[in-house]
Design an enzyme around this catalytic site. Structure first.
Site, short mmCIF file in Angstrom:
data_model
loop_
_atom_site.label_atom_id
_atom_site.label_comp_id
_atom_site.label_asym_id
_atom_site.label_seq_id
_atom_site.Cartn_x
_atom_site.Cartn_y
_atom_site.Cartn_z
CB SER A 236 -0.80 -0.09 1.35
OG SER A 236 -1.85 -1.02 1.25
CB SER A 274 -1.24 -1.76 -3.94
OG SER A 274 -0.37 -0.71 -3.29
CG ASP A 276 -1.47 2.11 -4.25
OD1 ASP A 276 -0.85 1.95 -3.07
OD2 ASP A 276 -1.81 1.19 -4.94
#
Length: 364
Positions: A236, A274, A276
């Site tokens: 992340s 991830s 983000d």
């Protein structure tokens, strides 16, 4: 070979064209403070908390314009929907590990309820972001406690910000190397408004590392889908963008989107696993929203759309540099179950940058 912690700029690596603020940190935006507590015990505990305090006053009573942009939503940005809905922020922002989000929320709620003037508050929207540090840290042990978060708020200060393996970045991994906390800023001259944009990142993601356009990950043979190295690219990246420019939540969201371009310039791919997220806020005092008022309307002076492009560029540059600083400032870390993540090997990186005609200083 490990290396001494050195910001990218001190090695002659200049990202972009806009000048930095005094400390090249998110704290260059007036009144913004950062506090961190690192939780590092024994062999298996490598975690912590980082808080961004947008203002030293009572945020709950005088909320600030804010926005959220989700680059990829595999994560837990607690409190984000109210920020998106109302366009403002009423607590400091806490970053920690995935399984300690609720702990950090609890601490932010307690901090806010206990602030003088908030005696009648019955709803608090705490904003907490995370990355998963489970490779180097015993994440299931949930070792960040409420006292750590409250201490981080108490520690919060302006000026230089510690980067690398500190706070919420203690156990993170980025491009297969040791990641962490990174920060950078950009400041415009007075004739362009004199505004500052500051970025802080918690880097824990993958892809194919690029530094100032040079294919460093490829040259080091360490990147996602490489036969030599299994960088899963999951993880992340939490990105916090602060500015003193008078932006409403709509233009703050537009600013937040640009931070993902900065992540892309480092070679990040916002992979499936991830999370983000970008949180953007403005400290402009004239845009504060009173918690309670008898007024039915509010008159605001905001920056025009036509004045946004320079700020967009600043957010891209500062995000790219903040991510690189998180790598350059990190040190080789051994953690849970003997797992070891090496720091970015500057003795190999600098010759690669020279090979691609990137200006760098000779490492001493």
């Amino acid at each position: 070979m490990s290396h001494s912690q050195t910001p990218a700029r001190d090695l002659g690596i200049h990202i972009g064209v806009i000048p930095t603020g005094k400390h090249n940190a998110i704290t260059d935006v007036g009144n913004v403070q950062v506090g961190q507590v690192t939780v590092r015990e024994g062999q298996n505990i490598r975690t912590g908390v980082t808080v961004i305090v947008p203002d030293t006053g009572n945020l709950f009573q005088h909320k600030i314009p804010a926005a959220i942009y989700v680059g990829n939503g595999f994560g837990k940005l607690a409190g984000s929907t109210q920020v998106q809905e109302l366009g403002n922020l009423e607590t400091p922002i806490a970053l920690t590990n995935t399984l300690n989000v609720s702990t950090a929320m609890d601490a932010l709620i307690e901090y806010t309820l206990n602030q003088p003037g908030n005696e009648k508050a019955q709803s608090v929207n705490a904003l907490v972001g995370e990355t998963n540090d489970g490779y180097l840290n015993d994440i299931r042990g949930r070792h960040v406690n409420k006292a750590h978060v409250l201490q981080a708020i108490k520690n919060a200060k302006s000026g230089p910000v510690e980067e690398g393996c500190v706070g919420a970045g203690t156990g993170t991994v980025c491009f297969g190397f040791k990641g962490g906390i990174g920060t950078a800023s950009r400041k415009f001259p007075a004739e362009l408004g004199g505004y500052t944009v500051g970025v802080l990142v918690q880097s824990n993601f993958g892809g194919v590392l690029e530094i100032n356009g040079a294919p460093v990950g490829q040259e080091l043979k360490q990147y996602y889908l490489s036969e030599y190295f299994k960088d899963k690219a999951d993880g992340s990246c939490m990105i916090v963008v602060a500015t003193d420019a008078p932006l409403d939540s709509r233009n703050l969201e537009r600013l937040a989107k640009r931070a993902m371009l900065g992540l892309g310039k480092t070679g990040g791919i916002a992979s499936n696993g991830s999370g983000d997220y970008v949180i953007a806020f403005s400290t402009a005092t004239e845009l504060r929203v009173k918690h309670e008022t008898k007024d039915l309307t509010q008159t605001l002076t905001v920056l025009r759309n036509d004045a946004m492009s320079g700020l967009f560029m600043a957010a891209i540059e500062a995000t790219e540099e903040a991510i690189l600083n998180s790598l350059f400032q990190a040190t080789t870390t051994e953690g849970k179950d003997g797992h070891k993540i090496e720091a970015l090997p500057l003795d190999k990186v600098l010759p690669i940058l020279k090979k691609y005609n990137k200006k760098v200083k000779n490492e001493k």
